[in-house]
Design a protein around this motif. Structure first.
Motif, short mmCIF file in Angstrom:
data_model
loop_
_atom_site.label_atom_id
_atom_site.label_comp_id
_atom_site.label_asym_id
_atom_site.label_seq_id
_atom_site.Cartn_x
_atom_site.Cartn_y
_atom_site.Cartn_z
N ASP A 1 0.92 -1.25 0.20
CA ASP A 1 -0.17 -0.02 0.10
C ASP A 1 0.93 1.09 -0.02
O ASP A 1 1.60 1.35 0.81
CB ASP A 1 -0.62 0.03 1.42
N PHE A 2 0.62 2.25 -0.89
CA PHE A 2 1.30 3.43 -0.85
C PHE A 2 0.25 4.61 -0.60
O PHE A 2 -0.93 4.49 -0.70
CB PHE A 2 1.86 3.73 -2.40
N SER A 3 0.68 5.50 0.12
CA SER A 3 -0.04 6.91 0.32
C SER A 3 0.35 7.96 -0.62
O SER A 3 0.99 8.05 -1.41
CB SER A 3 0.45 7.25 1.56
N THR B 1 -0.36 12.17 -0.79
CA THR B 1 -0.57 13.38 0.02
C THR B 1 -0.54 14.52 -1.00
O THR B 1 0.30 14.74 -1.98
CB THR B 1 0.49 13.56 0.78
N THR C 1 -5.35 4.40 0.43
CA THR C 1 -4.11 3.99 -0.18
C THR C 1 -4.25 3.45 -1.62
O THR C 1 -5.38 3.28 -2.26
CB THR C 1 -3.81 2.75 0.73
N ASN D 1 5.14 5.80 -2.21
CA ASN D 1 4.66 6.99 -1.18
C ASN D 1 4.55 8.18 -2.04
O ASN D 1 6.15 8.49 -2.60
CB ASN D 1 4.98 7.09 0.19
N THR D 2 3.77 9.22 -2.47
CA THR D 2 3.75 10.06 -3.33
C THR D 2 3.16 11.54 -2.45
O THR D 2 2.23 11.30 -1.83
CB THR D 2 2.84 9.67 -4.42
N SER D 3 3.99 12.51 -2.60
CA SER D 3 3.62 13.78 -2.02
C SER D 3 3.80 14.92 -3.08
O SER D 3 4.75 15.17 -3.67
CB SER D 3 4.50 14.13 -0.92
#
Length: 432
Positions: free
Chosen positions: A276-278, A280, A297, A337-339
């Protein structure tokens, strides 16, 4: 598609049932380096080379989550042909591709890099059912060859004057043989399952890896699952283990329940699970960013659309963080995970105040600025010269308020009109 000295980005694209002399689906020629994500090549054909893709003359595409299925070439490279090119393949499956030589992939004077790749059910009339190599010096890690066939030899892989480095891979169930290499240099193979073994290899396992059939086991591409008790489970090089398998499921997993997690050989990690990746998304300035789809996610390869919507008086400027540029809406693929930051800037408006007639009065502007922003309040106070009097406003204001308070919401032009006393009183005198 034909790319000549071009490097487009392709996401969520299907090439199906196309045909050409070379490169039935895609032909990259001379310094063409496209990026392909979530792409499928199915049923394309080339009269000669590269049924799915033909890469020529220093063309180095980057492929992630790509499937080559049932493409064909009259000569070589049913799925892909690389000539003096160096593509990078991650999470890719070649199945049911065919050619006279090199049914799945053909490499000539090339050094393709393969990680988490599956070759299954490809065929060649002569040599190299899965892959055929000539002066090939690429790197292959966690690659699985099974069920590929060749009419003469090299059912799994054929090589001539080729020395690829092969690690943590599986060659099993190919016909008539797994590997056939002639003329030095030879491949460097370690930590791999090879049916019948391989002379000169190190840490070679010859016990059945118990591969399942090609199927959707999660992820974008189909894979060959490992069954329980497979010889490939927890036997890969412990010092060389990518973080994910072909499905982008987590590595390593303690598949044999020994108490120590070690990577499995091949493209599939037994007993693993999806990561799972977040995501934001923040805002700098005044605006909003709807996310589609909006999930708690995401998984590797999910495609998300961000649409920047500015508040009144603001404009979208750019993306920053893990994205860049000014494209709006923004389409991007989750790979971790991406912002991302959406940057908005305030619009600037001008205020022009004209005195009519010129020189017969003045207008005090408070505050007086070169530009204004949406919602700014400005007070205009007209003052007439002796013998004249302020009469009214027109343009982007009306009435006779003095002083006048306005709110800026666009470029604004207002005229203050003045009258002489004589012109004001003359009609009254004439009437009386």
């Amino acid at each position: 598609m034909h790319n000549f000295e071009s490097s487009p980005t392709l996401t969520n694209v299907t090439f199906s049932s196309n045909s050409a002399h070379d490169g039935g689906g895609l032909f990259n020629n001379i310094n063409s380096n496209p990026t392909l994500t979530n792409v499928s090549f199915s049923g394309n054909s080339a009269t000669y080379w590269g049924g799915g893709i033909n890469n020529q003359s220093n063309s180095n595409p980057n492929l992630t989550n790509v499937t080559f299925s049932c493409n064909s070439a009259g000569e070589s490279g049913g799925g892909m042909l690389n000539v003096q090119s160096h593509p990078t393949l991650t999470n890719v499956t070649f199945s049911c591709n065919s050619a006279d030589y090199s049914g799945g992939m053909a490499n000539s004077e090339s050094s393709a890099t393969l990680t988490n790749v599956t070759f299954f059910g490809n065929s060649a009339t002569n040599y190299g059912g899965g892959m055929g190599n000539y002066y090939y010096s690429g790197t292959m890690t966690h690659v699985t060859f099974s069920g590929n066939t060749a009419g003469i030899n090299g059912g799994g892989m054929k090589g001539e004057r080729s020395n690829p480095t092969i690690t943590n891979s599986i060659f099993w169930g190919n016909t008539p043989d797994q590997l056939d290499f002639v003329l030095v240099p030879f491949p460097i193979i370690s930590y791999s399952v090879i049916e019948g073994g391989f002379t000169g290899g190190t840490n070679i396992i010859t016990t059945d890896p118990l591969l399942g059939s090609l199927a959707d086991n999660g992820g974008f591409t189909q894979t060959l699952a490992l069954e329980a008790e497979s010889s490939a489970i927890d036997t890969a090089d412990p010092t060389s283990c990518p973080a994910f398998d072909q499905r982008y499921y987590f590595r390593p997993i303690d598949g044999d329940e020994s108490g120590s997690a070690v990577c499995d050989m091949g493209a599939y990690e037994y007993g693993s699970y999806e990561v799972d990746f977040s995501l934001t998304v923040d805002v700098e300035g005044e605006g909003s960013v709807p996310i589609n789809p909006d999930e708690d996610t995401y998984h590797y390869g999910d495609v998300v659309t961000l649409t920047a919507s500015a508040d009144p008086g603001w404009s979208f400027s750019s993306w920053s963080g893990d994205a860049s540029g000014e494209q709006n809406p923004l389409l991007f693929t989750i790979t971790g995970n991406t912002s991302i930051m959406a940057n908005f800037i305030q619009d600037e408006y001008t205020l022009s105040v004209i005195v009519e007639p010129f020189g017969k009065g003045s207008v005090i502007i408070d505050p007086l600025q070169d530009t204004y922003h949406y919602g700014d309040e400005i007070t205009l106070t007209p003052t007439a010269i002796p013998g004249w009097s302020f009469d009214n406003w027109n343009g982007d204001a009306s009435g006779a308020d003095n002083p006048l308070t306005i709110t800026i919401n666009e470029d604004t032009s207002i005229t203050a009109n003045f009258l002489e006393y004589f012109k004001i009183y003359l009609p009254f005198i004439l009437r009386n």
